[in-house]
Design an enzyme around this catalytic site. Structure first.
Site, PDB file in Angstrom:
ATOM      1  N   ASN A 160      13.033   8.196  57.256  1.00  0.00           N
ATOM      2  CA  ASN A 160      14.380   8.505  56.740  1.00  0.00           C
ATOM      3  C   ASN A 160      14.425   8.737  55.226  1.00  0.00           C
ATOM      4  OD1 ASN A 160      13.857   5.807  56.325  1.00  0.00           O
ATOM      5  ND2 ASN A 160      15.951   5.144  56.720  1.00  0.00           N
ATOM      6  N   GLU A 198       9.999  -4.412  56.484  1.00  0.00           N
ATOM      7  CA  GLU A 198      11.358  -3.901  56.255  1.00  0.00           C
ATOM      8  C   GLU A 198      11.784  -3.238  57.557  1.00  0.00           C
ATOM      9  OE1 GLU A 198      13.200  -4.394  53.698  1.00  0.00           O
ATOM     10  OE2 GLU A 198      11.691  -5.337  52.435  1.00  0.00           O
ATOM     11  N   CYS A 219      18.754   2.058  57.371  1.00  0.00           N
ATOM     12  CA  CYS A 219      18.527   0.765  58.011  1.00  0.00           C
ATOM     13  C   CYS A 219      19.649  -0.238  57.780  1.00  0.00           C
ATOM     14  CB  CYS A 219      17.204   0.194  57.515  1.00  0.00           C
ATOM     15  SG  CYS A 219      17.085   0.173  55.727  1.00  0.00           S
ATOM     16  N   GLU A 269      11.502  -6.171  49.064  1.00  0.00           N
ATOM     17  CA  GLU A 269      11.104  -5.070  48.197  1.00  0.00           C
ATOM     18  C   GLU A 269      12.030  -5.108  46.985  1.00  0.00           C
ATOM     19  OE1 GLU A 269      10.875  -1.474  50.769  1.00  0.00           O
ATOM     20  OE2 GLU A 269       8.720  -1.800  50.631  1.00  0.00           O
TER      21      GLU A 269
HETATM   22  P1  NDP Z   1       8.726   3.306  63.560  1.00  0.00           P
HETATM   23  O1  NDP Z   1       8.584   1.834  63.710  1.00  0.00           O
HETATM   24  O2  NDP Z   1       8.675   4.141  64.778  1.00  0.00           O
HETATM   25  O3  NDP Z   1       7.570   3.886  62.620  1.00  0.00           O
HETATM   26  C1  NDP Z   1       7.373   3.441  61.298  1.00  0.00           C
HETATM   27  C2  NDP Z   1       5.968   3.795  60.857  1.00  0.00           C
HETATM   28  O4  NDP Z   1       5.015   3.042  61.606  1.00  0.00           O
HETATM   29  C3  NDP Z   1       5.604   5.259  61.078  1.00  0.00           C
HETATM   30  O5  NDP Z   1       4.774   5.686  60.016  1.00  0.00           O
HETATM   31  C4  NDP Z   1       4.849   5.201  62.381  1.00  0.00           C
HETATM   32  O6  NDP Z   1       4.003   6.309  62.578  1.00  0.00           O
HETATM   33  C5  NDP Z   1       4.074   3.910  62.207  1.00  0.00           C
HETATM   34  N1  NDP Z   1       3.624   3.262  63.425  1.00  0.00           N
HETATM   35  C6  NDP Z   1       4.065   3.450  64.694  1.00  0.00           C
HETATM   36  N2  NDP Z   1       3.427   2.592  65.533  1.00  0.00           N
HETATM   37  C7  NDP Z   1       2.557   1.862  64.774  1.00  0.00           C
HETATM   38  C8  NDP Z   1       1.625   0.808  65.057  1.00  0.00           C
HETATM   39  N3  NDP Z   1       1.452   0.337  66.280  1.00  0.00           N
HETATM   40  N4  NDP Z   1       0.931   0.286  64.027  1.00  0.00           N
HETATM   41  C9  NDP Z   1       1.106   0.731  62.766  1.00  0.00           C
HETATM   42  N5  NDP Z   1       1.966   1.719  62.440  1.00  0.00           N
HETATM   43  C10 NDP Z   1       2.691   2.279  63.432  1.00  0.00           C
HETATM   44  O7  NDP Z   1      10.051   3.541  62.730  1.00  0.00           O
HETATM   45  P2  NDP Z   1      10.783   4.923  62.444  1.00  0.00           P
HETATM   46  O8  NDP Z   1       9.866   5.806  61.683  1.00  0.00           O
HETATM   47  O9  NDP Z   1      11.378   5.394  63.723  1.00  0.00           O
HETATM   48  O10 NDP Z   1      11.955   4.502  61.436  1.00  0.00           O
HETATM   49  C11 NDP Z   1      13.209   4.059  61.835  1.00  0.00           C
HETATM   50  C12 NDP Z   1      13.267   2.545  61.769  1.00  0.00           C
HETATM   51  O11 NDP Z   1      12.920   2.105  60.471  1.00  0.00           O
HETATM   52  C13 NDP Z   1      14.663   2.005  62.034  1.00  0.00           C
HETATM   53  O12 NDP Z   1      14.583   0.891  62.871  1.00  0.00           O
HETATM   54  C14 NDP Z   1      15.130   1.577  60.649  1.00  0.00           C
HETATM   55  O13 NDP Z   1      16.089   0.559  60.679  1.00  0.00           O
HETATM   56  C15 NDP Z   1      13.847   1.127  60.017  1.00  0.00           C
HETATM   57  N6  NDP Z   1      13.949   1.179  58.563  1.00  0.00           N
HETATM   58  C16 NDP Z   1      14.027   0.004  57.862  1.00  0.00           C
HETATM   59  C17 NDP Z   1      14.193   0.017  56.486  1.00  0.00           C
HETATM   60  C18 NDP Z   1      14.262  -1.267  55.705  1.00  0.00           C
HETATM   61  O14 NDP Z   1      14.057  -1.226  54.488  1.00  0.00           O
HETATM   62  N7  NDP Z   1      14.562  -2.412  56.305  1.00  0.00           N
HETATM   63  C19 NDP Z   1      14.305   1.266  55.752  1.00  0.00           C
HETATM   64  C20 NDP Z   1      14.175   2.437  56.571  1.00  0.00           C
HETATM   65  C21 NDP Z   1      14.023   2.380  57.928  1.00  0.00           C
HETATM   66  P3  NDP Z   1       4.578   7.654  63.264  1.00  0.00           P
HETATM   67  O15 NDP Z   1       6.020   7.771  62.918  1.00  0.00           O
HETATM   68  O16 NDP Z   1       3.777   8.722  62.621  1.00  0.00           O
HETATM   69  O17 NDP Z   1       4.374   7.468  64.702  1.00  0.00           O
END
Ligand code: NDP
Length: 487
Positions: free
Chosen positions: A151, A248, A282, A461
């Protein structure tokens, strides 16, 4: 037409993988493939670690002031290239240029600047113990990994690299497969700013590349941004060699609007906290609790402003303030939640469907959607949707709304609107959430620590404590007198 292919960025340069495996990146506003990216195969992974070891040796030997100077140069370059970088973020994410232009790059640069300023202030302590004494050193951890969500791709890369690098670590960063370009641009900027090669490497790929980072024995810490479920997996793999973790994660944050609130301000907050970045934030306040005495007035203004002021369309058009969701799959997920809301009895105040704006007819748009008369047990009220879907609920009394707001396993953000300052603070102090706002919503300056309670995260963070979380304390005891030994 030749296909544009980006390679992994290792040791200050683009490096070709051996497997030739690539993945496509799609523009969410047009449904078209824009470019391809090479997957970090085993060869690239080995290169990334070897390079980070060299980068770490050089970077950690520099003085904090030297590191700070290079980070500040990168900050200057980020700001200078704001427009070009903002456009990249718009094409990768589908968010409106009017946001990316003034938020994404700026807030990323702010955080690097903040930690560049803090780096030289880090000091150990010294304390006498009788004739002897000890002192402490704040040492970097070594090679850290950052894994980002889609995002705020460039901002997340900045938020993770700022403190990690300021403290003298090397960072290997994996952006989301859906938004890989921002982190590469940041890596190029760091090199241009004079950072030694290997200090910030970017590896590309999906979950398996993330998994590799979380299990590799040379990596000391993983800072992860993403979903709660993925966070749990990351923690599990990080336990393999007891890596430190920062998590996060997601949220389902409450916004509580009391009867003495400034209604217009509260509506602004509710709209910002649900429709900014088309709802893909988020901390969004997706559960809006409104006091029964102002419920109708609040809804009237909310409906009018949502229907009149939101413009969906080509995100590169500066007038557009609602962009496309990240993927077709995500659009379907959000629309499925909307259907579930209708089926479970929530009433639609506005929206509730996909959009096909004239200027971006193939984009993954969802209309700003507001459900009213929601109840606490509805799926749309309980689960993170990560799209422009707001649930409005009515409440009557303070204790009741606190209990309802806290009835969740998450705990990222929370907001209170009230002109009674004692009540506002009293209520906020009882909410189980790490990032709270009073008569405001969503601001997150570099100085303010952010992170979740409960299952919304671990660690923070930004803010001073984050720099400390990228260091380890070494205690050194110095004997000044003869050792007393029974042997
Ligand atoms: P995901 O959990 O699907 O993915 C996050 C990252 O982790 C991506 O780079 C993804 O790769 C990678 N990933 C996926 N599976 C694994 C694994 N088993 N081990 C290690 N890395 C892995 O989240 P989204 O990208 O869908 O983001 C949306 C989510 O993020 C929402 O729940 C949102 O609330 C949260 N978020 C939280 C924030 C905070 O600061 N608290 C800020 C922004 C978002 P790939 O996508 O390439 O598969």
């Amino acid at each position: 037409m030749t296909t544009l292919i980006y390679q992994n960025f290792i040791h200050g340069a683009f490096v070709a993988n051996k497997s030739k495996e690539t993945f496509p990146v799609i523009n969410p506003a047009t449904d078209e493939v824009m470019y391809h990216v090479e997957v970090a195969d085993e060869y690239i992974q080995r290169q990334a670690i070897g390079s980070a070891q060299q980068g770490f040796a050089q970077w950690s030997a520099m003085t904090p002031v030297e590191r700070s100077r290079i980070l500040n140069k990168a900050v200057y370059l980020l700001r200078e290239r704001n427009d070009e970088l903002a456009k990249i973020e718009v094409l990768d994410t589908g968010k409106p240029i009017q946001e990316a232009d003034c938020v994404d790059i700026q807030t990323g640069a702010d955080v690097i600047e903040y930690f560049a300023g803090l780096a030289p202030t880090q000091m150990g302590a010294q304390q006498p113990v009788g004739d002897d004494f000890f002192y402490t050193r704040k040492e970097p951890l070594g090679i850290c990994a950052g894994i980002g969500a889609w995002n705020y791709p460039l901002q997340i890369a900045c938020w993770k690299s700022g403190p990690a690098l300021a403290a003298g670590n090397a960072l290997i960063f994996k952006p989301s497969e859906e938004t890989p370009l921002g982190a590469i641009k940041l890596a190029e900027i760091f090199i241009e700013a004079g950072m030694p090669a290997g200090v910030f490497n970017v590896v590309q790929g999906a979950a398996n590349v993330g998994q590799w980072l979380t299990t590799h024995p040379e990596i000391e810490k993983v800072s992860f941004t993403g979903e709660v479920g993925t966070g749990k997996k990351v923690m599990q793999s990080a336990a393999s060699n007891l890596k430190e973790v920062t998590m996060e994660l997601g949220g389902k944050s409450p916004l509580i609007v009391f009867d003495d609130a400034d209604i217009t301000e509260a509506v602004s907050a509710a709209m910002l906290g649900n429709f900014y970045t088309q709802g893909e934030i988020c901390t969004n306040c997706t559960r809006v609790y409104v006091h029964k005495d102002i419920y109708q007035a609040f809804l009237t203004e909310l409906k009018t402003r949502t229907e009149q002021n939101i413009i969906a369309g080509d995100p590169l058009d500066p007038k557009v303030n609602l962009g496309a969701l990240i993927s077709k799959q995500h659009q379907k997920l959000v629309l499925d939640y909307i259907e579930q809301g209708k089926n479970e009895g929530a009433k639609l105040l506005t929206g509730g469907h996909a959009l096909t704006p004239e200027s971006a007819p193939n984009g993954y748009f969802v209309a700003p959607t507001i459900f009213v008369d929601c109840t606490d047990d509805m799926t749309i009220v309980k689960e993170e949707i990560f799209g422009p879907v707001m649930s409005v609920l009515v409440f009557e009394d303070e204790d009741e709304v606190i209990a309802r707001a806290n009835d969740t396993e998450l705990g990222l953000g929370a907001g209170v609107f009230s002109l009674n300052i004692q009540r506002a603070h009293r209520v906020i102090h009882q909410l189980k959430a790490g990032i709270c706002w009073i008569n405001s919503y969503g601001n997150s300056p570099a100085e303010m620590p952010v992170g979740g309670y409960q299952q919304s995260g671990i660690g923070r963070e930004n803010g001073v404590e984050t720099l400390n979380s990228y260091t380890q304390t070494k205690s050194v005891y110095v004997g000044m007198s003869k050792i007393e030994s029974p042997f």
